[in-house]
Scaffold this active site. Sequence first.
Site, PDB file in Angstrom:
ATOM      1  N   ASN A   1       0.869  -1.176   0.000  1.00 17.09           N
ATOM      2  CA  ASN A   1       0.000   0.000   0.000  1.00 17.09           C
ATOM      3  C   ASN A   1       0.909   1.232   0.000  1.00 17.09           C
ATOM      4  OD1 ASN A   1      -1.778   2.061   0.494  1.00 17.09           O
ATOM      5  ND2 ASN A   1      -2.558   1.238   2.435  1.00 17.09           N
TER       6      ASN A   1
ATOM      7  N   HIS B   1     -13.027   3.280   0.839  1.00 21.23           N
ATOM      8  CA  HIS B   1     -13.015   2.237   1.888  1.00 21.23           C
ATOM      9  C   HIS B   1     -13.711   0.952   1.413  1.00 21.23           C
ATOM     10  CE1 HIS B   1     -12.956   5.449   5.355  1.00 21.23           C
ATOM     11  NE2 HIS B   1     -11.728   5.149   4.986  1.00 21.23           N
TER      12      HIS B   1
END
Length: 399
Positions: free
Chosen positions: A7, A179
Amino acid sequence: MNIFVVNCGSSSIKYQLFDMADESVRAKGVVERVGSDEALLTHTVGGQKHTRTIVARNHTEGMKYILALLVEPGIGVLASTDEIDAVGHRVVHGGKQMSRTCLIDQGVIDIIRENFVLGPLHNPPNLMGIEAAMTVMPGTPNVAVFDTAFLATLPPKAYRYAVPAEWYTRHHVRRYGFHGTSHRYVSVQTAALLGKPVEQLNVITAHLGNGCSMTAIANGQAVDHSMGMTPLEGLVMGTRSGDIDPAVVFYMTSVGLPPGEVDKALNKSSGLLGLSEFSNDMRDLLTAVEGGNEKARLAVECFVYRIVKYIGAYSTILPSLDAVVFTGGIGENSTPVRGMVVEGLSRLGAKLDVQRNDATLRGVCGPITTPDSALPVWVVPTNEELMIARDTETIVKAL
Ligand code: AMP
């Protein structure tokens, strides 16, 4: 299979190495201050933390160092980096084009780049991470897991804004949501916990962290979501305002605040921080409320009120409601906030179980309502990295 999950932010690389045989984490860490000669690496293996100052002038140098560490005598967990079967990347914005996880090829890279305009803070560093992995592990498959993908099932009535249609057709102005990987992970876990096939699951998932979002899920698919074209819309967040009248923006520019400053204020100094005038951290606010701080009390009240209001709205659009599910730093840990939200849901039949609420903390999963509560409320800790690893494994196995 060993899956390496990455990430990348503009100056950071977060990573986890999963052994998919038992979904355990063999090593994990973060490189901060990427772009400098004095980047800070924190690497955790076997519960032990190692910190080093390293040279990582770009993401490729940072990634090279991490891979060397994974095979370093003493703390390494692999004999060779060839044991890494695939790399799974978090990519924030898939735009209109990406509705599922996919193997990265030139076409996918082009789409990630096309969506720089919609995800200017996240997509460029996400792509740097992909290019770094391709450079340092040539031949290893790379998989992109998009934050927006789970929300691609929203119907037009939920994702379109009532603005001139040309804003959508020419400029792609619509709700995309964020999200998504967290909401998807939590919904899959909840289905298993409730003993239901995910295709029959009707829930509202609330990811409450520094950023906050809520998703209405009907028959396992996202049908509405609180964040919008950007992560600014929806719930009250740590430093973001969530919903406001858009005319406030023009009003504030008319009283002298430059547009860039309005943007910054709504993203960085609004929300809990703006209302309380001292902190965006729910722990600080709750302590201050106990000490009689009225601004902190108002901030917490606004936060809870907006959540209750959204749950009320979403409960009316779902065919039925199996549960409300909390996740994220506040959702997983803040007993008082969860308690206030559940009290606010009494009209929907939710009954708080104080003991369960107190006991469900720090990674613990379970219901926080009484066994006879008409509306069950659950806490399910999120794990976006594991979701990325699972998706990556599925794609690679099918190759
Ligand atoms: P996240 O963005 O998911 O990491 O969540 C970060 C936020 O979770 C922090 O800003 C805190 O407000 C909140 N948080 C974490 N632990 C607690 C806790 N024990 N009680 C209240 N809030 C917490």
